[in-house]
Design a protein around this motif. Structure first.
Motif, PDB file in Angstrom:
ATOM      1  N   PRO A  46       0.799  -1.230   0.000  1.00  0.00           N
ATOM      2  CA  PRO A  46       0.000   0.000   0.000  1.00  0.00           C
ATOM      3  C   PRO A  46       0.832   1.280   0.000  1.00  0.00           C
ATOM      4  O   PRO A  46       0.485   2.240  -0.670  1.00  0.00           O
ATOM      5  N   SER A  47       1.935   1.313   0.745  1.00  0.00           N
ATOM      6  CA  SER A  47       2.719   2.549   0.872  1.00  0.00           C
ATOM      7  C   SER A  47       4.192   2.323   0.558  1.00  0.00           C
ATOM      8  O   SER A  47       5.064   3.040   1.060  1.00  0.00           O
ATOM      9  N   GLY A  48       4.472   1.345  -0.253  1.00  0.00           N
ATOM     10  CA  GLY A  48       5.836   0.994  -0.614  1.00  0.00           C
ATOM     11  C   GLY A  48       5.891  -0.497  -0.882  1.00  0.00           C
ATOM     12  O   GLY A  48       4.987  -1.237  -0.503  1.00  0.00           O
ATOM     13  N   VAL A  49       6.950  -0.935  -1.532  1.00  0.00           N
ATOM     14  CA  VAL A  49       7.073  -2.348  -1.923  1.00  0.00           C
ATOM     15  C   VAL A  49       8.181  -2.979  -1.084  1.00  0.00           C
ATOM     16  O   VAL A  49       9.359  -2.748  -1.328  1.00  0.00           O
ATOM     17  N   ARG A  50       7.784  -3.779  -0.087  1.00  0.00           N
ATOM     18  CA  ARG A  50       8.782  -4.351   0.817  1.00  0.00           C
ATOM     19  C   ARG A  50       9.550  -5.501   0.181  1.00  0.00           C
ATOM     20  O   ARG A  50      10.717  -5.731   0.460  1.00  0.00           O
ATOM     21  N   GLY A  51       8.879  -6.246  -0.688  1.00  0.00           N
ATOM     22  CA  GLY A  51       9.494  -7.441  -1.246  1.00  0.00           C
ATOM     23  C   GLY A  51       9.155  -8.664  -0.425  1.00  0.00           C
ATOM     24  O   GLY A  51       8.316  -8.626   0.478  1.00  0.00           O
ATOM     25  N   GLU A  52       9.808  -9.788  -0.711  1.00  0.00           N
ATOM     26  CA  GLU A  52       9.479 -11.047  -0.040  1.00  0.00           C
ATOM     27  C   GLU A  52       9.984 -11.090   1.394  1.00  0.00           C
ATOM     28  O   GLU A  52       9.468 -11.855   2.209  1.00  0.00           O
ATOM     29  N   ASN A  53      11.006 -10.296   1.708  1.00  0.00           N
ATOM     30  CA  ASN A  53      11.605 -10.341   3.043  1.00  0.00           C
ATOM     31  C   ASN A  53      11.544  -8.984   3.711  1.00  0.00           C
ATOM     32  O   ASN A  53      11.474  -7.941   3.061  1.00  0.00           O
ATOM     33  N   TRP A  54      11.597  -9.027   5.030  1.00  0.00           N
ATOM     34  CA  TRP A  54      11.560  -7.828   5.862  1.00  0.00           C
ATOM     35  C   TRP A  54      13.011  -7.543   6.247  1.00  0.00           C
ATOM     36  O   TRP A  54      13.478  -7.973   7.285  1.00  0.00           O
ATOM     37  N   ASP A  55      13.716  -6.774   5.397  1.00  0.00           N
ATOM     38  CA  ASP A  55      15.169  -6.743   5.536  1.00  0.00           C
ATOM     39  C   ASP A  55      15.702  -5.376   5.141  1.00  0.00           C
ATOM     40  O   ASP A  55      15.512  -4.920   4.010  1.00  0.00           O
ATOM     41  N   GLU A  56      16.386  -4.729   6.092  1.00  0.00           N
ATOM     42  CA  GLU A  56      16.944  -3.399   5.830  1.00  0.00           C
ATOM     43  C   GLU A  56      18.041  -3.417   4.775  1.00  0.00           C
ATOM     44  O   GLU A  56      18.398  -2.371   4.219  1.00  0.00           O
ATOM     45  N   ARG A  57      18.569  -4.601   4.468  1.00  0.00           N
ATOM     46  CA  ARG A  57      19.611  -4.688   3.447  1.00  0.00           C
ATOM     47  C   ARG A  57      19.058  -4.483   2.041  1.00  0.00           C
ATOM     48  O   ARG A  57      19.819  -4.260   1.086  1.00  0.00           O
ATOM     49  N   ASP A  58      17.737  -4.561   1.916  1.00  0.00           N
ATOM     50  CA  ASP A  58      17.072  -4.290   0.644  1.00  0.00           C
ATOM     51  C   ASP A  58      15.970  -3.263   0.915  1.00  0.00           C
ATOM     52  O   ASP A  58      14.792  -3.589   0.984  1.00  0.00           O
ATOM     53  N   PRO A  59      16.346  -1.988   1.097  1.00  0.00           N
ATOM     54  CA  PRO A  59      15.372  -0.978   1.536  1.00  0.00           C
ATOM     55  C   PRO A  59      14.335  -0.672   0.469  1.00  0.00           C
ATOM     56  O   PRO A  59      14.481  -1.040  -0.703  1.00  0.00           O
ATOM     57  N   SER A  60      13.279   0.017   0.900  1.00  0.00           N
ATOM     58  CA  SER A  60      12.163   0.354   0.024  1.00  0.00           C
ATOM     59  C   SER A  60      11.826   1.829   0.177  1.00  0.00           C
ATOM     60  O   SER A  60      11.996   2.412   1.253  1.00  0.00           O
ATOM     61  N   VAL A  61      11.309   2.412  -0.872  1.00  0.00           N
ATOM     62  CA  VAL A  61      10.796   3.776  -0.784  1.00  0.00           C
ATOM     63  C   VAL A  61       9.539   3.764   0.079  1.00  0.00           C
ATOM     64  O   VAL A  61       8.654   2.925  -0.100  1.00  0.00           O
ATOM     65  N   SER A  62       9.469   4.691   1.034  1.00  0.00           N
ATOM     66  CA  SER A  62       8.317   4.804   1.922  1.00  0.00           C
ATOM     67  C   SER A  62       7.457   5.978   1.481  1.00  0.00           C
ATOM     68  O   SER A  62       7.847   7.138   1.602  1.00  0.00           O
ATOM     69  N   LEU A  63       6.283   5.664   0.948  1.00  0.00           N
ATOM     70  CA  LEU A  63       5.332   6.662   0.463  1.00  0.00           C
ATOM     71  C   LEU A  63       4.350   7.065   1.563  1.00  0.00           C
ATOM     72  O   LEU A  63       4.199   6.350   2.557  1.00  0.00           O
ATOM     73  N   PRO A  64       3.654   8.182   1.402  1.00  0.00           N
ATOM     74  CA  PRO A  64       2.616   8.542   2.374  1.00  0.00           C
ATOM     75  C   PRO A  64       1.537   7.462   2.458  1.00  0.00           C
ATOM     76  O   PRO A  64       1.282   6.727   1.509  1.00  0.00           O
ATOM     77  N   SER A  65       0.878   7.406   3.614  1.00  0.00           N
ATOM     78  CA  SER A  65      -0.152   6.400   3.870  1.00  0.00           C
ATOM     79  C   SER A  65      -1.400   6.656   3.026  1.00  0.00           C
ATOM     80  O   SER A  65      -1.538   7.685   2.368  1.00  0.00           O
ATOM     81  N   GLY A  66      -2.320   5.697   3.081  1.00  0.00           N
ATOM     82  CA  GLY A  66      -3.535   5.788   2.276  1.00  0.00           C
ATOM     83  C   GLY A  66      -4.348   7.032   2.539  1.00  0.00           C
ATOM     84  O   GLY A  66      -4.842   7.678   1.598  1.00  0.00           O
ATOM     85  N   THR A  67      -4.529   7.414   3.809  1.00  0.00           N
ATOM     86  CA  THR A  67      -5.294   8.620   4.100  1.00  0.00           C
ATOM     87  C   THR A  67      -4.614   9.841   3.504  1.00  0.00           C
ATOM     88  O   THR A  67      -5.272  10.765   3.026  1.00  0.00           O
TER      89      THR A  67
END
Length: 794
Positions: A46-67
């Motif tokens: 919803p607010s970025g694409v985390r990928g298959e793992n929850w891992d800071e070694r592969d960071p994601s762009v953090s977009l504003p929330s749905g509201t």
């Protein structure tokens, strides 16, 4: 046989078909090399694409929330959002992003409110349709969720929502209908039941979704939402996560016994193969997406964030001169919430805080005044060192019995194990780091985690405990596990050796190991009263005070609903005390959903920042100094007090949550009750002034002449509502029918059109959609209560 989908289906035997209708793993759809079908990773999105793992070694762009996104009231902006999300998805080898979340803000108590667009079906529907088109234009699938009436979190796995057919059709189903009209390739169903039937088996999946609406994509279950083997005869096409359980060997037996028809399975496989063709998984050639540099990504996120911020009150103090000496206060000034808790979480590669953003453009003094975080925080990267690599972070070792099976360096204070391959094989996991003190005094050092945990400090056991978690929601154990700590007196520069050993409790069926472990610290700090007093003194001598207040990850998160609309702790007291000594007090509210603001009439300005994503600070600085226009308008009503909220309850009684209010939610309920909220739906201020005139109607199009009468470029959202005071049926006082967003230079005027779809005039009956004959009244203006123009429509 000319149809390639039918040709591929014919090559599959029954076990091969069943492999495709369940996931291959936690976030991966199954493939079949024999027919050229690749496995297809998917990701929360919803607010970025985390990928298959929850891992800071592969960071994601953090977009504003749905509201926040919905607060832009600008579907065209989602073109940029979609392109960025698709680019992130392709970079992470993701074929579908699990979003947007398009459930409605039925109650402000909903814990996942921040993730959803709006309280209104039309605004939510238009944003949903734009999101779907924008992402899928680049060959990546969107996945609107959660179908349907999944509007709160209490007992979310078992609650049965009782809702009338009319409310379902006119409100809760409408955003999904618009998403289907936009061509969505995937839709996720929900955990809850509706009118006595679990959604994963509910007839609503067949009609209207696959029937009247003609949805030809894949209905994927929410993770773990499939409840039975025989339910495979119903409308859910893909059971997630994998490997197959209920739809594996038990389903094979049910088909062979005749309990489930194989034709139902064939339809699911056709849909999955069609989906695979659309995303490029059948020919091995996913469509290339746009490329964004880091600076381009940050520019897009910052722009959307400024468009989303809603200025609800301003006495003229804003915008600030660039030489204004500001006292920056509040707990969220340096520790903001940029996203809500739960599956919407991503890990960005950087965060612009309000302090960093404002200090870059204004003379700023800072102290928090009140510290919202009472417990431990994840140890900041600059304070921890991996003893093995001698680099910032921790060493994580995995053991199976006495045997070490793997080791990893992690550049974080929190390790989230979701889809972690080594964790599934381990019986014990050890986190090891040196912690360095950057201030002298009494430090708290400890952990967040569950199960048998041992904390060693300088090779001495400090804590050994079997930590239990109340409640059964895996999200809580993953993101907010209980904390334990001990106190150590340290000097500046002193280091301590910290080891945290956690016994793995075993995998959750279908999810694997779900576990979060934090190396936590709490720095020495002055007393609460001393800190509070220091903030007031800074405010007293500053030209302006900016107080950044907000909620926490415990208050707004997947897995639980809210228990209050008050800001936690002493934040209200802090704002009131600051306003008492500085008449130019600006409050920035960092929350994903409404909060009470008892001080709102005593401060100079109130800016709603939502959960704004990674560029919070830079965007906020642009808004406060007038570099950018605060472009947002409220997508949901903000109450004065919780006692006045017309639709509040999210707690089931005997497993049932009854939507007794029917079609009257959000501003509809406020208008019906005759209660004036703090700020109405659609409200928002800018830095210029506007005039409008000459409303005319032709067919289903409303035309209005609008003019920017101020001294600077500005944005305005013009909204069209319908009413039918003498209706023979139960209707809202007013309901949103259409809207348009316009940006004009000073003195510029334009004639704008607002399209009013036929559906806006229709209501649902037992016979389907009908239009009551006679006259409807059209109201046009800039919020649900500021509507100076009216016209009759037949």
């Amino acid at each position: 046989m000319d149809d390639p989908i039918e040709e591929l289906l014919a090559k599959l035997d029954l076990p091969g078909k069943l492999r495709l209708i369940s996931g291959a793993s936690l976030f991966r759809l199954a493939g079949d090399p024999a027919i050229g079908l690749a496995e297809m990773p998917v990701s929360d999105g919803p607010s970025g694409v985390r990928g298959e793992n929850w891992d800071e070694r592969d960071p994601s762009v953090s977009l504003p929330s749905g509201t926040a996104v919905a607060a832009t009231w600008d579907p065209q902006l989602l073109g940029e959002v979609g392109a960025l999300i698709a680019a992130e998805a392709r970079r992470k080898n993701v074929y579908a992003v699990l979003g947007p979340t398009i459930n409605l803000h039925r109650s402000p108590m909903g814990g996942r409110h921040f993730e959803c667009f709006s309280e209104d079906p039309v605004l939510s529907g238009e944003m949903a349709a734009a999101y779907v088109r924008a992402v899928q234009e680049h060959g990546v699938s969107a996945c609107p969720k959660h179908f349907v009436a999944n509007d709160s979190e209490t007992d979310r796995f078992t609650v049965d929502v009782r809702v009338s057919d009319r409310a379902l059709r006119e409100l809760y189903l409408y955003p999904f209908e618009r998403a289907v009209e936009a061509g969505s390739w995937m839709i996720m169903d929900s955990y809850n039941g509706v009118n006595g039937v679990a959604m994963s088996e509910n007839p609503l999946l067949d009609e209207p979704l696959k029937g009247a609406w003609g949805f030809d994509g894949v209905v994927v279950s929410d993770w773990g939402a499939v409840r039975s083997t025989e339910g495979a005869a119903g409308g859910t096409d893909l059971c997630m996560p994998g490997p197959p359980m209920l739809w594996g060997e038990p389903l094979l037996a049910a088909i062979r016994s005749g309990a489930v028809p194989e034709s139902a399975i064939d339809d699911k496989v056709r849909r999955i193969l069609r989906f695979a063709a659309r995303v490029g998984a059948l020919d091995g050639s996913p469509r290339p997406t746009m490329h964004f540099t880091d600076n381009q990504m940050r520019d897009v996120v910052r722009s959307i964030t400024t468009q989303a911020m809603v200025l609800v009150h301003n006495d003229g103090t804003l915008p600030l001169r660039e030489d204004t000496a500001v006292a920056l206060l509040g707990p969220a000034a340096t520790e903001p919430r940029i996203m809500g808790g739960g599956s919407a979480t991503v890990i960005p590669d950087h965060l612009s805080t309000p302090l960093a953003g404002l200090a870059a453009v204004l003379p700023v003094t800072h102290t928090p005044g009140y510290r919202l975080v009472e417990g431990l925080i994840p140890a900041p990267l600059e304070l921890i060192t991996d003893p093995e690599t001698q680099t910032p972070g921790m060493n994580v070792r995995y053991f199976a019995g006495e045997t070490e099976i793997g080791t990893r360096h992690r550049a974080t204070g929190t390790v989230v194990m979701l889809g972690d391959d080594l964790a599934t094989e381990a019986t014990l996991i050890e986190l090891h780091a040196r912690v360095r003190a950057d201030v002298a005094g009494d430090w708290e050092i400890g952990f967040g985690g569950t199960g048998p945990v041992r904390l060693d400090i300088d090779a001495t056991v400090a804590i050994e405990e079997n930590v239990t978690m109340t409640g059964g929601d895996p999200a809580a154990a993953l993101l907010n596990p209980p904390q334990r700590s001990v106190t150590r007196t340290l000097t500046v520069g002193q280091e301590v050796d910290v080891r945290i050993a956690v016994t793995v409790q075993g995998a959750i069926p279908g999810l694997g190991v779900v576990m979060g472990v934090t190396l936590g610290i709490k720095r020495p700090q002055r007393s609460e009263d001393e800190e509070f007093t220091a903030a007031i003194e800074l405010a007293r001598t500053a030209e302006a005070a900016v107080v950044v207040v907000g909620t926490t990850e415990h208050i707004e998160s997947e897995g639980s609903d809210r228990t209050s609309l008050r800001l936690p702790g002493r934040q209200d007291e802090l704002v009131a005390a600051v306003a008492a000594v500085n008449p130019r007090t600006i409050v920035v509210v960092n929350s994903g959903a409404p909060v009470e603001m008892p001080w709102r009439n005593d401060v100079a300005a109130v800016l709603l920042a939502w959960f704004p994503g990674q560029e919070f600070g830079t965007a906020l600085a642009e808004i406060l100094t007038g570099v950018a226009e605060p472009g947002g308008r409220l997508p949901t009503t903000w109450p004065k007090t919780i006692a006045e909220v017309p639709v509040l309850d999210t707690t089931p009684a005997n497993g049932v949550l009854d939507y007794t209010e029917s079609i009257h939610i959000g501003y509809r309920a406020w208008l019906r009750a005759g209660i004036e909220p703090a700020y109405p739906f659609g409200h928002g201020l800018g830095y210029t002034t506007w005039s409008s005139s000459d409303l005319t109607v032709s067919g289903r199009t409303a035309t209005l002449t609008v003019r920017n009468t101020g001294a600077r470029t500005g944005k305005q959202v013009f909204q069209a509502y319908l009413s039918r005071p003498d209706s023979a049926i139960d209707r809202p006082v007013r309901w949103l029918a259409g809207f348009t967003t316009v940006t004009l230079d000073p003195g510029q005027s334009r004639t704008i059109d607002i399209e009013l779809p036929q559906r806006a005039f229709e209501h649902w009956t037992e016979h389907g959609w009908e239009t009551e004959p006679g006259v409807f009244t059209l109201h046009v203006g800039t919020s649900v209560t500021d509507l100076p123009h009216t016209a009759d429509m037949n």
